[in-house]
Design a protein around this motif. Structure first.
Motif, PDB file in Angstrom:
ATOM      1  N   ILE A   7       0.936  -1.338   0.108  1.00 16.19           N
ATOM      2  CA  ILE A   7      -0.135   0.108  -0.035  1.00 16.19           C
ATOM      3  C   ILE A   7       0.808   1.270  -0.046  1.00 16.19           C
ATOM      4  O   ILE A   7       1.949   1.299   1.074  1.00 16.19           O
ATOM      5  N   PHE A   8       0.307   2.259  -0.824  1.00 19.71           N
ATOM      6  CA  PHE A   8       1.133   3.511  -0.939  1.00 19.71           C
ATOM      7  C   PHE A   8       0.438   4.469  -0.074  1.00 19.71           C
ATOM      8  O   PHE A   8      -0.904   4.423  -0.279  1.00 19.71           O
ATOM      9  N   ILE A   9       1.155   5.068   0.663  1.00 21.80           N
ATOM     10  CA  ILE A   9       0.157   6.273   1.617  1.00 21.80           C
ATOM     11  C   ILE A   9       0.793   7.808   0.843  1.00 21.80           C
ATOM     12  O   ILE A   9       1.817   7.848   0.802  1.00 21.80           O
ATOM     13  N   HIS A  10      -0.188   8.316   0.472  1.00 17.15           N
ATOM     14  CA  HIS A  10       0.002   9.933  -0.283  1.00 17.15           C
ATOM     15  C   HIS A  10      -0.587  10.808   0.782  1.00 17.15           C
ATOM     16  O   HIS A  10      -1.598  10.513   1.637  1.00 17.15           O
ATOM     17  N   ASN A  11       0.006  12.116   0.341  1.00 15.58           N
ATOM     18  CA  ASN A  11      -0.853  13.290   0.795  1.00 15.58           C
ATOM     19  C   ASN A  11      -1.203  14.106  -0.357  1.00 15.58           C
ATOM     20  O   ASN A  11      -0.554  14.074  -1.440  1.00 15.58           O
ATOM     21  N   ASP A  12      -2.474  14.612  -0.231  1.00 13.42           N
ATOM     22  CA  ASP A  12      -3.292  15.154  -1.443  1.00 13.42           C
ATOM     23  C   ASP A  12      -2.653  16.759  -1.737  1.00 13.42           C
ATOM     24  O   ASP A  12      -3.164  16.897  -3.037  1.00 13.42           O
ATOM     25  N   ALA A  13      -1.938  17.205  -0.955  1.00 13.78           N
ATOM     26  CA  ALA A  13      -1.704  18.669  -0.999  1.00 13.78           C
ATOM     27  C   ALA A  13      -3.167  19.549  -1.496  1.00 13.78           C
ATOM     28  O   ALA A  13      -2.914  20.495  -2.071  1.00 13.78           O
ATOM     29  N   LEU A  29      -7.463   2.542   8.006  1.00 14.11           N
ATOM     30  CA  LEU A  29      -7.931   1.621   6.831  1.00 14.11           C
ATOM     31  C   LEU A  29      -6.829   0.968   6.501  1.00 14.11           C
ATOM     32  O   LEU A  29      -7.059  -0.299   5.910  1.00 14.11           O
ATOM     33  N   VAL A  30      -5.648   1.410   6.354  1.00 13.61           N
ATOM     34  CA  VAL A  30      -4.385   0.538   5.841  1.00 13.61           C
ATOM     35  C   VAL A  30      -4.205  -0.904   6.518  1.00 13.61           C
ATOM     36  O   VAL A  30      -4.047  -1.875   6.202  1.00 13.61           O
ATOM     37  N   ALA A  31      -4.325  -0.607   8.115  1.00 17.17           N
ATOM     38  CA  ALA A  31      -4.419  -1.989   8.786  1.00 17.17           C
ATOM     39  C   ALA A  31      -5.387  -2.884   8.261  1.00 17.17           C
ATOM     40  O   ALA A  31      -4.989  -4.205   8.283  1.00 17.17           O
ATOM     41  N   SER A  32      -6.576  -2.380   8.252  1.00 16.74           N
ATOM     42  CA  SER A  32      -7.741  -3.329   7.857  1.00 16.74           C
ATOM     43  C   SER A  32      -7.417  -3.921   6.447  1.00 16.74           C
ATOM     44  O   SER A  32      -7.670  -5.261   6.182  1.00 16.74           O
ATOM     45  N   ILE A  74       0.554   1.234  11.779  1.00 12.55           N
ATOM     46  CA  ILE A  74      -0.155   0.266  11.026  1.00 12.55           C
ATOM     47  C   ILE A  74      -0.245  -0.913  11.973  1.00 12.55           C
ATOM     48  O   ILE A  74      -1.108  -1.618  12.022  1.00 12.55           O
ATOM     49  N   LYS A  75       1.090  -1.286  12.366  1.00 17.51           N
ATOM     50  CA  LYS A  75       1.162  -2.597  13.213  1.00 17.51           C
ATOM     51  C   LYS A  75       0.385  -2.525  14.516  1.00 17.51           C
ATOM     52  O   LYS A  75      -0.259  -3.466  14.715  1.00 17.51           O
ATOM     53  N   GLN A  91      -7.075  -4.749  16.040  1.00 22.69           N
ATOM     54  CA  GLN A  91      -8.088  -5.066  15.258  1.00 22.69           C
ATOM     55  C   GLN A  91      -8.202  -6.539  15.267  1.00 22.69           C
ATOM     56  O   GLN A  91      -9.176  -6.970  15.181  1.00 22.69           O
ATOM     57  N   THR A  92      -7.004  -7.186  15.619  1.00 22.49           N
ATOM     58  CA  THR A  92      -7.071  -8.681  15.483  1.00 22.49           C
ATOM     59  C   THR A  92      -6.921  -9.086  17.108  1.00 22.49           C
ATOM     60  O   THR A  92      -6.859 -10.622  17.162  1.00 22.49           O
ATOM     61  N   ALA A  93      -6.925  -8.427  17.995  1.00 25.44           N
ATOM     62  CA  ALA A  93      -6.789  -8.771  19.290  1.00 25.44           C
ATOM     63  C   ALA A  93      -7.929  -9.657  19.652  1.00 25.44           C
ATOM     64  O   ALA A  93      -9.194  -9.446  19.353  1.00 25.44           O
ATOM     65  N   LYS A  94      -7.603 -10.858  20.298  1.00 25.93           N
ATOM     66  CA  LYS A  94      -8.873 -11.602  20.895  1.00 25.93           C
ATOM     67  C   LYS A  94      -9.468 -10.971  21.934  1.00 25.93           C
ATOM     68  O   LYS A  94      -9.036 -10.643  23.124  1.00 25.93           O
TER      69      LYS A  94
END
Length: 301
Positions: free
Chosen positions: A18-24, A104-107, A154-155, A161-164
């Motif tokens: 995944i690339f993460i951008h800034n939109d300016a 979002l990137v994590a999901s 992200i980690k 999000q995955t924690a039991k």
């Protein structure tokens, strides 16, 4: 259907990173702006899969399709792209958008089995002569530090999000509630258990709480699909939190209890493709991610 309609071609396989951008973009460059702008913008000049802004997250292209987002063949073909919007606007708003982008990137990493590292989480300026993501690089201390920060956050969200979930204590107060689920209607009431369905791809549309034997008050707010945030105030036994008969899913909910003498009413929800959230006394769910809340659970602690 995506806004960009596969104009850059189909990937034919899952993304590898995944690339993460800034939109300016200015403070006005929110998701609603991009929803309109992309429909008149020459797409060959560039577009991303997702636009994360203050008002919501806009998905402009399906994950299975490519996007023209980084001026690099490998990047355009094999990577998803996430645009952190309003990067020329208020710093607080931008940092909030950035954190939503990490969620979002994590999901997406969970969904596609992507491990966040130097090769899978990319910056535009790594592959093209650009300052993008300019605001992130500015506030996080340069390219290397920014990339490390992105991976760390992200980690952390993947872990969350995955924690039991821990087993909640059995309620001492008769906390009965029931869920209205798409395609099923009102389901049986539960006492401090799971209300709704998990893994059936059905959306939670509304809940009701039996207030008749409770010695405290509950006030509720909910974010409803296509309707925004609605305040239900202090609820009664027959108050429907959400909507029924309209086919609109509940995207987020907040339940606040008064009169618990030091205890708290906590909520967690099960989100499609993500799983159970943390327990919280605040607003919980997703807004603009196009993910169904499938079930809800309440507890008193």
């Amino acid at each position: 259907m995506s806004i960009c309609n596969g104009v850059a071609g189909s990937r034919g396989r899952n993304p590898i990173g995944i690339f993460i951008h800034n939109d300016a973009g200015s403070q006005n460059a929110n998701a609603a702006f991009y929803r309109n702008w992309l429909q008149t913008h020459p797409l060959e000049n560039g577009f991303a899969h997702y636009y994360v802004a203050q008002d919501s997250i806009l998905q402009a292209e399906d994950d299975s399709n490519c996007a023209w987002h980084c001026g690099n063949l490998d990047g355009n073909l094999n990577y998803l792209s996430v645009e952190v919007c309003q990067s020329m606007g208020d710093l607080g708003v931008f940092k909030h958008n950035e954190e939503k982008a990490f969620q979002l990137v994590a999901s997406k990493c969970i969904q596609y089995g992507i491990t966040p590292n130097e090769n899978t989480i990319r910056l535009h300026q790594e592959v093209y002569a650009t300052s993008c993501p300019h605001r992130s690089v500015e506030i996080h201390g340069g390219r290397g530090a920014t990339k490390a920060y992105f991976i760390e956050r992200i980690k952390a969200h993947i872990k969350q999000q995955t924690a039991k979930p821990s087993e909640p204590p059995k309620p001492k107060t008769p906390l009965w509630y029931q869920a209205h689920v798409s395609g099923k209607g009102w389901m049986d009431a539960v006492n401090g258990g799971i209300a709704g369905t998990v893994g059936q791809n059905r959306a939670l549309e509304a809940i009701k709480i039996d207030m008749r034997k409770l010695n405290f008050k509950i006030k509720a707010r909910a974010h409803i699909q296509n309707s925004g945030l609605k305040d239900f105030g202090y609820i009664k036994h027959d108050t429907v939190i959400g909507t029924t008969g309209k086919g609109l899913q509940m995207e987020a909910i907040e339940l606040i209890a008064d009169g618990l003498n030091g205890k708290k009413l906590q909520t967690r929800v099960h989100i499609q493709d993500i799983g159970w959230t943390r327990w919280t006394s605040g607003m919980i769910g997703t807004v603009g991610m196009n993910k169904k809340i499938e079930a809800i659970e309440l507890r008193l602690v």
